[in-house]
Write an enzyme that holds these catalytic residues in place. Structure first.
Site, PDB file in Angstrom:
ATOM      1  N   HIS A  79       0.815  -1.219   0.000  1.00 25.48           N
ATOM      2  CA  HIS A  79       0.000   0.000   0.000  1.00 25.48           C
ATOM      3  C   HIS A  79       0.850   1.270   0.000  1.00 25.48           C
ATOM      4  O   HIS A  79       0.309   2.362  -0.103  1.00 25.48           O
ATOM      5  CB  HIS A  79      -1.033  -0.011   1.136  1.00 25.48           C
ATOM      6  CG  HIS A  79      -0.528   0.401   2.474  1.00 25.48           C
ATOM      7  ND1 HIS A  79      -0.153  -0.494   3.449  1.00 25.48           N
ATOM      8  CD2 HIS A  79      -0.354   1.627   3.020  1.00 25.48           C
ATOM      9  CE1 HIS A  79       0.227   0.170   4.522  1.00 25.48           C
ATOM     10  NE2 HIS A  79       0.120   1.455   4.298  1.00 25.48           N
ATOM     11  N   ASP A 124       0.247  -7.639   1.967  1.00 28.65           N
ATOM     12  CA  ASP A 124       0.653  -6.231   1.864  1.00 28.65           C
ATOM     13  C   ASP A 124       2.184  -6.130   1.903  1.00 28.65           C
ATOM     14  O   ASP A 124       2.754  -5.764   2.923  1.00 28.65           O
ATOM     15  CB  ASP A 124      -0.001  -5.434   3.008  1.00 28.65           C
ATOM     16  CG  ASP A 124       0.132  -3.930   2.830  1.00 28.65           C
ATOM     17  OD1 ASP A 124       0.662  -3.502   1.788  1.00 28.65           O
ATOM     18  OD2 ASP A 124      -0.276  -3.195   3.752  1.00 28.65           O
ATOM     19  N   SER A 217       4.151   2.429   8.139  1.00 28.57           N
ATOM     20  CA  SER A 217       3.809   1.380   7.186  1.00 28.57           C
ATOM     21  C   SER A 217       5.009   0.952   6.361  1.00 28.57           C
ATOM     22  O   SER A 217       5.823   1.779   5.959  1.00 28.57           O
ATOM     23  CB  SER A 217       2.754   1.876   6.195  1.00 28.57           C
ATOM     24  OG  SER A 217       1.488   1.732   6.745  1.00 28.57           O
TER      25      SER A 217
HETATM   26  N1  ARG Z   1      -1.286   2.380   7.184  1.00 26.00           N
HETATM   27  C1  ARG Z   1      -0.363   3.090   8.019  1.00 26.00           C
HETATM   28  C2  ARG Z   1       0.687   3.777   7.168  1.00 26.00           C
HETATM   29  O1  ARG Z   1       0.418   3.958   6.026  1.00 26.00           O
HETATM   30  C3  ARG Z   1       0.188   2.265   9.136  1.00 26.00           C
HETATM   31  C4  ARG Z   1      -0.817   2.133  10.157  1.00 26.00           C
HETATM   32  C5  ARG Z   1      -0.441   1.277  11.279  1.00 26.00           C
HETATM   33  N2  ARG Z   1      -1.468   1.529  12.201  1.00 26.00           N
HETATM   34  C6  ARG Z   1      -1.561   0.954  13.377  1.00 26.00           C
HETATM   35  N3  ARG Z   1      -2.508   1.345  14.163  1.00 26.00           N
HETATM   36  N4  ARG Z   1      -0.721   0.036  13.736  1.00 26.00           N
HETATM   37  O2  ARG Z   1       1.693   4.247   7.629  1.00 26.00           O
END
Ligand code: ARG
Length: 268
Positions: A79, A124, A217
């Site tokens: 992502h 992912d 992420s």
């Molecule tokens: N999707 C997030 C990013 O793009 C990471 C999120 C992780 N969230 C969590 N509550 N552990 O950086």
């Protein structure tokens, strides 16, 4: 889960802009002006990593983390990237905890491989090939069996130190406990769509307080194995907010994809 992933993606764009601002030389003292979280700590429960403690940690210019997988390939989250193919738009920063350090190695990407199963059955993960090999930086090997999917893990990244907080100049780390799939799936809305073979949960279910967050992420979830060797077991993927109670962090289950990742690394 598609809805939530889109939210993460959109938030990532903002995160990327913040990261750009920071690499453009704007001074961003770690977590300046952020209110302490409920337990009085920050990085959603973490502390600063020591220089050299996690040498394979990579910061990517779109506002994600990663881990050095080979001397020329970074493992990150699907992502965090848009597609498989040639791509020279990403800059990887390696070899430092302080993103403003003059010791930082900055290397451009040459291509990207995005997990072909991410949009369907899950997975992912993505690989970023660098323009050239980086020498003298250790890589982080992947767990190839699920035996390590239990216990306590370490997480690290330059992402937000609190939900909706700023990106960090200095690498931060924290420890989080494993959460089994059943418990994770029972935690409200998006968690019911958890993909048990593709995803692994970690965090303090009852109390929250410690977690990865936006901008982390793509970074690794890892620990030392029985022989003392660092091993990667997860890739930071998503969560409902950050560090909330009953909303554990969700990570790509690396052991499930280790052979796919190895095969992709051969042909990228
Ligand atoms: N999707 C997030 C990013 O793009 C990471 C999120 C992780 N969230 C969590 N509550 N552990 O950086």
């Amino acid at each position: 889960m598609a809805g939530k992933r889109w939210i993460s993606l959109l938030r990532n764009v903002a995160v990327g802009a913040a990261a750009l601002a920071s690499t453009a030389g704007l001074a961003i003292p770690a977590a300046a002006g952020q209110p302490p979280s409920a337990d009085g700590t920050r990085v959603v429960g973490g502390t600063r990593a020591d220089p050299g403690e996690f040498p394979w940690m990579v910061r990517l210019s779109m506002g994600c983390g990663g881990a050095l997988y080979t001397e020329q390939i970074v493992l990150t989250a699907a992502h965090c990237v848009s597609r498989t193919g040639n791509d020279t738009s990403i800059t990887a920063t390696l070899g430092v905890v302080d993103l403003h350090s003059s010791d930082a190695k900055e290397v451009r990407s040459s291509s990207v491989y995005r997990s072909p199963t991410y949009d369907t059955t899950g997975g992912d993960w993505a690989l970023i090939k660098l323009a050239g090999p980086v020498r003298g930086i250790p890589t982080l090997p992947l767990a190839t069996s699920g035996a390590g999917n239990t216990g306590t893990f370490t997480i690290a990244g330059w992402g937000a130190a609190s939900e909706d907080g700023d990106q960090q100049r200095y690498l931060r780390k924290a420890d989080v406990p494993f959460v089994d799939d059943k418990t994770c799936q029972a935690q409200g809305a998006g968690y019911g769509d958890l993909k048990p073979d593709a995803e692994l949960c970690a965090g303090n279910v009852d109390d929250g307080g410690v977690d990865t967050c936006q901008g982390d992420s793509g970074g690794p979830l890892f620990r030392r194995d029985e022989s003392g060797k660092w091993t990667q077991l997860g890739i930071t993927s998503w969560g409902d907010g950050c560090a909330r109670a009953h909303a554990p962090g969700v990570y790509t289950e690396v052991s499930t994809f280790a052979s796919d990742i190895a095969a992709a690394a051969e042909k990228i």
